[in-house]
Enzyme design. Structure first.
Site, PDB file in Angstrom:
ATOM      1  CB  SER A 130       3.936  20.058  79.682  1.00  0.00           C
ATOM      2  OG  SER A 130       4.949  21.047  79.682  1.00  0.00           O
ATOM      3  CG  ASP A 134       3.775  12.006  76.058  1.00  0.00           C
ATOM      4  OD1 ASP A 134       4.246  11.337  76.992  1.00  0.00           O
ATOM      5  OD2 ASP A 134       2.934  11.544  75.239  1.00  0.00           O
ATOM      6  CG  LEU A 149       7.264   8.057  83.145  1.00  0.00           C
ATOM      7  CD1 LEU A 149       5.770   8.308  83.041  1.00  0.00           C
ATOM      8  CD2 LEU A 149       7.612   7.431  84.496  1.00  0.00           C
ATOM      9  CD  GLN A 150       7.899   6.236  75.750  1.00  0.00           C
ATOM     10  OE1 GLN A 150       8.535   7.160  75.237  1.00  0.00           O
ATOM     11  NE2 GLN A 150       6.790   5.737  75.211  1.00  0.00           N
ATOM     12  CB  CYS A 158       7.031  44.401  62.569  1.00  0.00           C
ATOM     13  SG  CYS A 158       8.328  44.936  63.682  1.00  0.00           S
ATOM     14  CB  CYS A 186       9.819  47.590  61.008  1.00  0.00           C
ATOM     15  SG  CYS A 186       9.904  45.874  60.411  1.00  0.00           S
ATOM     16  CG  HIS A 215      11.601  21.434  68.808  1.00  0.00           C
ATOM     17  ND1 HIS A 215      11.414  20.196  69.364  1.00  0.00           N
ATOM     18  CD2 HIS A 215      12.792  21.368  68.158  1.00  0.00           C
ATOM     19  CE1 HIS A 215      12.448  19.404  69.045  1.00  0.00           C
ATOM     20  NE2 HIS A 215      13.288  20.100  68.323  1.00  0.00           N
ATOM     21  CB  CYS A 223      13.322  44.636  62.288  1.00  0.00           C
ATOM     22  SG  CYS A 223      11.955  44.409  63.442  1.00  0.00           S
TER      23      CYS A 223
HETATM   24  N1  APR Z   1       7.501  12.084  84.019  1.00  0.00           N
HETATM   25  C1  APR Z   1       8.511  11.505  83.332  1.00  0.00           C
HETATM   26  N2  APR Z   1       8.418  11.137  82.023  1.00  0.00           N
HETATM   27  C2  APR Z   1       7.235  11.380  81.428  1.00  0.00           C
HETATM   28  C3  APR Z   1       6.132  11.967  82.077  1.00  0.00           C
HETATM   29  C4  APR Z   1       6.309  12.324  83.439  1.00  0.00           C
HETATM   30  N3  APR Z   1       5.303  12.882  84.148  1.00  0.00           N
HETATM   31  N4  APR Z   1       5.098  12.062  81.202  1.00  0.00           N
HETATM   32  C5  APR Z   1       5.548  11.553  80.025  1.00  0.00           C
HETATM   33  N5  APR Z   1       6.813  11.142  80.177  1.00  0.00           N
HETATM   34  C6  APR Z   1       7.733  10.628  79.155  1.00  0.00           C
HETATM   35  C7  APR Z   1       7.115   9.768  78.091  1.00  0.00           C
HETATM   36  O1  APR Z   1       7.173   8.420  78.476  1.00  0.00           O
HETATM   37  C8  APR Z   1       8.020  10.058  76.898  1.00  0.00           C
HETATM   38  O2  APR Z   1       9.095   9.155  76.834  1.00  0.00           O
HETATM   39  O3  APR Z   1       8.158  11.803  78.470  1.00  0.00           O
HETATM   40  C9  APR Z   1       8.612  11.440  77.186  1.00  0.00           C
HETATM   41  C10 APR Z   1       8.149  12.481  76.190  1.00  0.00           C
HETATM   42  O4  APR Z   1       8.725  12.135  74.965  1.00  0.00           O
HETATM   43  P1  APR Z   1       8.045  12.680  73.629  1.00  0.00           P
HETATM   44  O5  APR Z   1       6.599  12.495  73.702  1.00  0.00           O
HETATM   45  O6  APR Z   1       8.804  12.087  72.493  1.00  0.00           O
HETATM   46  O7  APR Z   1       8.296  14.244  73.699  1.00  0.00           O
HETATM   47  P2  APR Z   1       9.654  15.000  73.413  1.00  0.00           P
HETATM   48  O8  APR Z   1      10.831  14.193  73.782  1.00  0.00           O
HETATM   49  O9  APR Z   1       9.524  16.324  74.023  1.00  0.00           O
HETATM   50  O10 APR Z   1       9.577  15.147  71.809  1.00  0.00           O
HETATM   51  C11 APR Z   1      10.530  15.956  71.177  1.00  0.00           C
HETATM   52  O11 APR Z   1       9.319  15.756  69.096  1.00  0.00           O
HETATM   53  O12 APR Z   1       7.463  15.813  67.796  1.00  0.00           O
HETATM   54  C12 APR Z   1       8.498  16.566  68.264  1.00  0.00           C
HETATM   55  O13 APR Z   1       8.295  18.883  68.419  1.00  0.00           O
HETATM   56  C13 APR Z   1       7.989  17.699  69.096  1.00  0.00           C
HETATM   57  O14 APR Z   1       9.315  18.870  70.720  1.00  0.00           O
HETATM   58  C14 APR Z   1       8.795  17.595  70.367  1.00  0.00           C
HETATM   59  C15 APR Z   1       9.904  16.652  70.007  1.00  0.00           C
HETATM   60 ZN    ZN Z   2      10.098  44.496  62.215  1.00  0.00          ZN
END
Ligand code: APR
Ligand code: ZN
Length: 382
Positions: A46, A53, A232-233, A162, A167, A124, A135
């Protein structure tokens, strides 16, 4: 769900275009022949929609670890347009190539893009989905259905009640905070699909949060499964991933090439709404009209701001949208119903010409499709 947030973001790497092209070709071949292909998505799918992120260099938790607050207005998830990756997954689902989506994302973009409710586990939660604790009824909202937490972190009440007759349960949001249990059914279904999967593609997740990350790990560790990671990481699952299927690339870039290899067009995002218009008549000139928004699986869906019969001054602005009409009507006569939307994508009002079903009453279902680029609605009776 455990809290894992690095003080300093892990480095983001970028594989060479040639490496991305090679992995995309391999993935396409595997998707074509896979018996049970699933994806595991994280916030990285997203980011190109403008939603930050958590653990990337500009992520919410990275900023927090640096003592800064991320200036991101959560309501931006309502105006965000599902990305190339979201839409590629919809196309793969529509062709039966993608069996299931396991997502950690709460932004609601997978459901809004067209992923079917029974083909996704939102581990999540979803900021557009709330439910009745008494319900179990679920409600999809075109607004943020999240608790304000000013009461307490674990108080998920949203303040709404609800709507199931009889309910009066308090509605709760579906967001899972750190330390809280994941939704049982969603996790069970995700695990069932992981056990069946012979291919799992991680898209845009650091895979650092358990127990969600047990889903891709399960596929990576199974004899018949192959785990591909597009992130990416680096992630803690590198050693269980198929080394030829790990790529540091933007998910949109990878999925564009995967779909090109498969010869499948990535569809544009179309906002889809479903509407039930019911009419009951007390006499030839006294009628009651009820307008209800529903999701594809008939889950109540609130996406209307107001409803009125064209020509009348009075619009109804709260659900349930029930309008009285006093007019002699012939069976089949068009009753013009004007709909006003929440407008996150600039949706103009639209008038639905509903055929009066006669004194016996009755209802019709309408499919509304809105092209966010041309800003035009298409309405058809389904
Ligand atoms: N393409 C590929 N990788 C990407 C892009 C992209 N366009 N943009 C960001 N990234 C990578 C980032 O480098 C990062 O490693 O996406 C990864 C997102 O990791 P997080 O930020 O840790 O997100 P996520 O893995 O969804 O976290 C899991 O942690 O805090 C909780 O509830 C929160 O649902 C979330 C959960
Ligand atoms: Zn209900």
């Amino acid at each position: 769900m455990d809290l894992t947030a690095p003080a300093i973001a892990e480095t983001e790497h970028f594989s060479s275009p040639a490496q991305t092209t090679a992995v995309a070709a391999q993935l396409a071949a595997l998707i074509r022949t896979a018996k049970h292909f699933i994806v595991y998505t994280g916030a990285g799918v997203s980011t190109s929609a403008g939603i930050p992120d958590f653990r990337g260099p500009e992520g919410a938790w990275t900023k927090r670890a640096q003592g800064k607050e991320l200036a991101f207005d959560g309501s931006k998830t309502l105006t965000a347009v599902p990305t190339t990756t979201h839409m590629a997954l919809v196309a793969l689902q529509e062709r039966g190539l993608l069996k299931y989506v396991v997502s950690q994302n709460c932004d609601g973009l997978h459901r809004r893009s067209g992923i079917m409710p029974d083909r996704i586990s939102e581990l999540h939660g979803n900021s557009n989905r709330e439910y009745c604790k008494d319900c179990g009824k679920e409600y999809i909202r075109d607004f943020r259905a999240v608790s304000s937490y000013d009461k307490s972190y674990s108080d998920h009440r949203t303040g709404r009640k609800c709507a199931v007759p009889g309910c009066t349960g308090a509605l709760h949001d579906t967001i899972i905070n750190f330390g809280e249990q994941l939704p049982k059914t969603a996790m069970t279904r995700a695990t069932t699909h992981a056990k069946k999967a012979d291919l799992c593609l991680v898209l845009g997740s650091s895979c650092r949060v358990s127990p969600a990350n047990s889903i891709p790990e399960c596929v990576g560790r199974s004899k018949k499964g192959r785990l591909a990671i597009c992130n990416l990481q680096d992630t803690p699952l590198e050693d269980v991933a198929d080394e030829k299927l790990r790529i540091h690339a933007r998910t949109d870039d990878l999925m564009t090439q995967v779909m090109a290899n498969l010869g499948i067009l990535i569809p544009p995002f179309i906002l889809r709404r479903r509407l039930i218009i019911a009419m009951a008549s007390q006499s030839r000139d006294r009628h009651q009209l009820t307008v209800t928004g529903v999701d594809v699986d008939d889950t109540p869906s609130s996406f209307l701001r107001s409803v009125k019969v064209e020509g009348s001054r009075r619009a109804v602005r709260t659900e349930p949208f029930v309008l009285g009409m006093r007019e002699e009507l012939e069976e089949g006569a068009a009753v013009k119903v004007e709909l006003e939307f929440m407008g996150h994508y600039g949706e103009p009002n639209v008038v639905v010409a509903h055929a009066y079903p006669g004194e016996a009453g009755g209802s019709s279902v309408y499919g509304l499709e809105y092209d966010v680029w041309t800003k035009e609605w298409e309405v058809r009776r389904v």
